[in-house]
Design a protein around this motif. Structure first.
Motif, PDB file in Angstrom:
ATOM      1  N   ILE A 113       7.313 -40.574  18.204  1.00 43.52           N
ATOM      2  CA  ILE A 113       6.122 -40.629  19.145  1.00 43.52           C
ATOM      3  C   ILE A 113       5.758 -39.336  19.795  1.00 43.52           C
ATOM      4  O   ILE A 113       4.844 -39.046  19.851  1.00 43.52           O
ATOM      5  CB  ILE A 113       6.821 -41.517  20.318  1.00 43.52           C
ATOM      6  N   SER A 114       6.842 -38.458  20.105  1.00 39.63           N
ATOM      7  CA  SER A 114       6.649 -36.994  20.745  1.00 39.63           C
ATOM      8  C   SER A 114       5.938 -36.289  19.636  1.00 39.63           C
ATOM      9  O   SER A 114       4.820 -35.480  19.937  1.00 39.63           O
ATOM     10  CB  SER A 114       7.741 -36.371  21.037  1.00 39.63           C
ATOM     11  N   LYS A 115       6.180 -36.287  18.422  1.00 37.12           N
ATOM     12  CA  LYS A 115       5.671 -35.840  17.220  1.00 37.12           C
ATOM     13  C   LYS A 115       3.895 -35.868  17.091  1.00 37.12           C
ATOM     14  O   LYS A 115       3.330 -34.986  16.855  1.00 37.12           O
ATOM     15  CB  LYS A 115       6.116 -35.641  15.962  1.00 37.12           C
ATOM     16  N   LEU A 116       3.788 -37.407  17.223  1.00 40.94           N
ATOM     17  CA  LEU A 116       2.491 -38.060  16.979  1.00 40.94           C
ATOM     18  C   LEU A 116       1.647 -37.540  18.325  1.00 40.94           C
ATOM     19  O   LEU A 116       0.390 -37.074  17.915  1.00 40.94           O
ATOM     20  CB  LEU A 116       2.475 -39.550  17.014  1.00 40.94           C
ATOM     21  N   GLU A 117       2.327 -37.420  19.344  1.00 44.37           N
ATOM     22  CA  GLU A 117       1.502 -37.044  20.620  1.00 44.37           C
ATOM     23  C   GLU A 117       1.069 -35.511  20.582  1.00 44.37           C
ATOM     24  O   GLU A 117      -0.132 -35.219  20.768  1.00 44.37           O
ATOM     25  CB  GLU A 117       2.344 -37.060  21.999  1.00 44.37           C
ATOM     26  N   LYS A 118       2.018 -34.571  19.958  1.00 42.87           N
ATOM     27  CA  LYS A 118       1.850 -33.399  19.779  1.00 42.87           C
ATOM     28  C   LYS A 118       0.560 -33.120  19.070  1.00 42.87           C
ATOM     29  O   LYS A 118      -0.408 -32.388  19.023  1.00 42.87           O
ATOM     30  CB  LYS A 118       2.842 -32.486  19.412  1.00 42.87           C
ATOM     31  N   ASN A 119       0.683 -34.075  17.550  1.00 46.12           N
ATOM     32  CA  ASN A 119      -0.407 -33.740  16.457  1.00 46.12           C
ATOM     33  C   ASN A 119      -1.781 -34.026  17.229  1.00 46.12           C
ATOM     34  O   ASN A 119      -2.480 -33.639  16.907  1.00 46.12           O
ATOM     35  CB  ASN A 119       0.249 -34.401  15.365  1.00 46.12           C
ATOM     36  N   SER A 120      -1.704 -35.395  17.728  1.00 41.07           N
ATOM     37  CA  SER A 120      -3.114 -35.739  18.371  1.00 41.07           C
ATOM     38  C   SER A 120      -3.506 -34.854  19.494  1.00 41.07           C
ATOM     39  O   SER A 120      -4.632 -34.682  19.388  1.00 41.07           O
ATOM     40  CB  SER A 120      -2.789 -37.237  18.716  1.00 41.07           C
ATOM     41  N   ASN A 121      -2.739 -34.064  20.190  1.00 42.68           N
ATOM     42  CA  ASN A 121      -3.220 -33.267  21.104  1.00 42.68           C
ATOM     43  C   ASN A 121      -3.804 -31.863  20.345  1.00 42.68           C
ATOM     44  O   ASN A 121      -4.779 -31.343  21.008  1.00 42.68           O
ATOM     45  CB  ASN A 121      -2.083 -32.664  22.278  1.00 42.68           C
ATOM     46  N   SER A 122      -3.165 -31.703  19.383  1.00 43.52           N
ATOM     47  CA  SER A 122      -3.456 -30.417  18.430  1.00 43.52           C
ATOM     48  C   SER A 122      -4.982 -30.647  17.704  1.00 43.52           C
ATOM     49  O   SER A 122      -5.650 -29.639  17.428  1.00 43.52           O
ATOM     50  CB  SER A 122      -2.407 -29.826  17.669  1.00 43.52           C
ATOM     51  N   ILE A 123      -5.145 -32.007  17.311  1.00 41.92           N
ATOM     52  CA  ILE A 123      -6.415 -32.496  16.723  1.00 41.92           C
ATOM     53  C   ILE A 123      -7.718 -32.208  17.453  1.00 41.92           C
ATOM     54  O   ILE A 123      -8.758 -31.775  17.334  1.00 41.92           O
ATOM     55  CB  ILE A 123      -6.098 -33.487  16.064  1.00 41.92           C
ATOM     56  N   ILE A 124      -7.492 -32.623  18.687  1.00 40.60           N
ATOM     57  CA  ILE A 124      -8.867 -32.878  19.591  1.00 40.60           C
ATOM     58  C   ILE A 124      -9.439 -31.517  19.752  1.00 40.60           C
ATOM     59  O   ILE A 124     -10.621 -31.348  19.673  1.00 40.60           O
ATOM     60  CB  ILE A 124      -8.223 -33.543  21.025  1.00 40.60           C
ATOM     61  N   PRO A 125      -8.706 -30.527  20.097  1.00 41.54           N
ATOM     62  CA  PRO A 125      -9.616 -29.218  20.442  1.00 41.54           C
ATOM     63  C   PRO A 125     -10.291 -28.849  19.090  1.00 41.54           C
ATOM     64  O   PRO A 125     -11.246 -27.917  19.293  1.00 41.54           O
ATOM     65  CB  PRO A 125      -8.749 -28.170  20.816  1.00 41.54           C
ATOM     66  N   SER A 126      -9.964 -29.196  17.805  1.00 40.97           N
ATOM     67  CA  SER A 126     -10.517 -28.655  16.730  1.00 40.97           C
ATOM     68  C   SER A 126     -11.677 -29.344  16.296  1.00 40.97           C
ATOM     69  O   SER A 126     -12.330 -29.265  15.327  1.00 40.97           O
ATOM     70  CB  SER A 126      -9.467 -28.665  15.527  1.00 40.97           C
ATOM     71  N   ILE A 127     -12.089 -30.456  17.030  1.00 42.58           N
ATOM     72  CA  ILE A 127     -13.180 -31.244  16.557  1.00 42.58           C
ATOM     73  C   ILE A 127     -14.416 -30.570  16.992  1.00 42.58           C
ATOM     74  O   ILE A 127     -14.704 -29.984  18.093  1.00 42.58           O
ATOM     75  CB  ILE A 127     -13.375 -32.658  17.376  1.00 42.58           C
ATOM     76  N   PRO A 128     -15.513 -30.240  16.113  1.00 40.67           N
ATOM     77  CA  PRO A 128     -16.662 -29.544  16.525  1.00 40.67           C
ATOM     78  C   PRO A 128     -17.410 -30.455  17.779  1.00 40.67           C
ATOM     79  O   PRO A 128     -17.417 -31.423  17.598  1.00 40.67           O
ATOM     80  CB  PRO A 128     -17.561 -29.979  15.264  1.00 40.67           C
ATOM     81  N   GLY A 129     -17.920 -29.298  18.463  1.00 39.77           N
ATOM     82  CA  GLY A 129     -18.684 -29.696  19.646  1.00 39.77           C
ATOM     83  C   GLY A 129     -17.519 -30.123  20.835  1.00 39.77           C
ATOM     84  O   GLY A 129     -18.245 -30.703  21.703  1.00 39.77           O
ATOM     85  N   TRP A 130     -16.375 -30.149  20.772  1.00 37.34           N
ATOM     86  CA  TRP A 130     -15.386 -30.690  21.672  1.00 37.34           C
ATOM     87  C   TRP A 130     -15.666 -29.660  22.976  1.00 37.34           C
ATOM     88  O   TRP A 130     -15.333 -28.494  22.670  1.00 37.34           O
ATOM     89  CB  TRP A 130     -14.206 -30.628  21.156  1.00 37.34           C
ATOM     90  N   GLN A 131     -15.927 -30.121  23.931  1.00 32.80           N
ATOM     91  CA  GLN A 131     -16.203 -29.068  25.072  1.00 32.80           C
ATOM     92  C   GLN A 131     -14.908 -29.039  26.076  1.00 32.80           C
ATOM     93  O   GLN A 131     -14.798 -28.524  27.065  1.00 32.80           O
ATOM     94  CB  GLN A 131     -17.157 -29.763  26.034  1.00 32.80           C
TER      95      GLN A 131
END
Length: 163
Positions: A143-161
């Motif tokens: 679960i911790s790995k999934l949380e870390k991965n999901s947190n690292s994906i969000i900033p790389s989304i184009p247009g993410w402010q």
């Protein structure tokens, strides 16, 4: 059925409260105070099992154990075995020790999300899910790995402010 799990320090301050039946916050605080009074008044050489009919209704008991400065309390009805609850409490504490390497009160206070995740892997909706601390630790790490991965994906989304 397990009715609740409480961790409180030796001064009666709750560090984790989880009831599996709805209790208003005021009622929860009242129950924690009442349980603390019961536990403080007990001698060290008596059983760790207490009937608490006056607090929760008929056929409800609690089992408690003190680890360092923390009281771990499980509240359950007569469909659960007292010794099994004591063993389940031991699994919970062992799992906390594995996750935090010798768990202390501050670990519970500052990592409450992880503590709740650990408890959810062991008990869900008042029913026991898992009794192997190793399996619980592996699930929590996943679960911790999934949380870390999901947190690292969000900033790389184009247009993410970053909102």
């Amino acid at each position: 059925m397990i009715r609740g799990v409480i961790i409180m320090n030796d001064q009666g301050k709750p560090r984790l409260i989880r009831f599996y039946e709805f209790q208003p916050v005021e009622k929860q605080q009242e129950l924690v105070r009442s349980i603390y009074k019961i536990l403080c008044s007990r001698a060290e050489n008596v059983s760790n099992f207490v009937k608490v009919d006056s607090l929760f209704g008929p056929d409800v008991r609690l089992v408690y154990k003190t680890f360092a400065t923390l009281y771990f309390v499980f509240i359950f009805d007569n469909s659960e075995n007292e010794l099994a609850m004591l063993d389940l409490m031991q699994v919970f504490v062992e799992t906390l020790d594995k996750c935090f390497s010798n768990v202390c009160e501050l670990d519970i206070v500052f990592n409450f999300n992880k503590v709740h995740t650990i408890l959810d892997e062991i008990i869900l909706g008042g029913q026991v899910l898992e009794t192997s601390s190793s399996d619980v630790v592996m699930a929590v790490e996943d679960i911790s790995k999934l949380e870390k991965n999901s947190n690292s994906i969000i900033p790389s989304i184009p247009g993410w402010q970053g909102r």
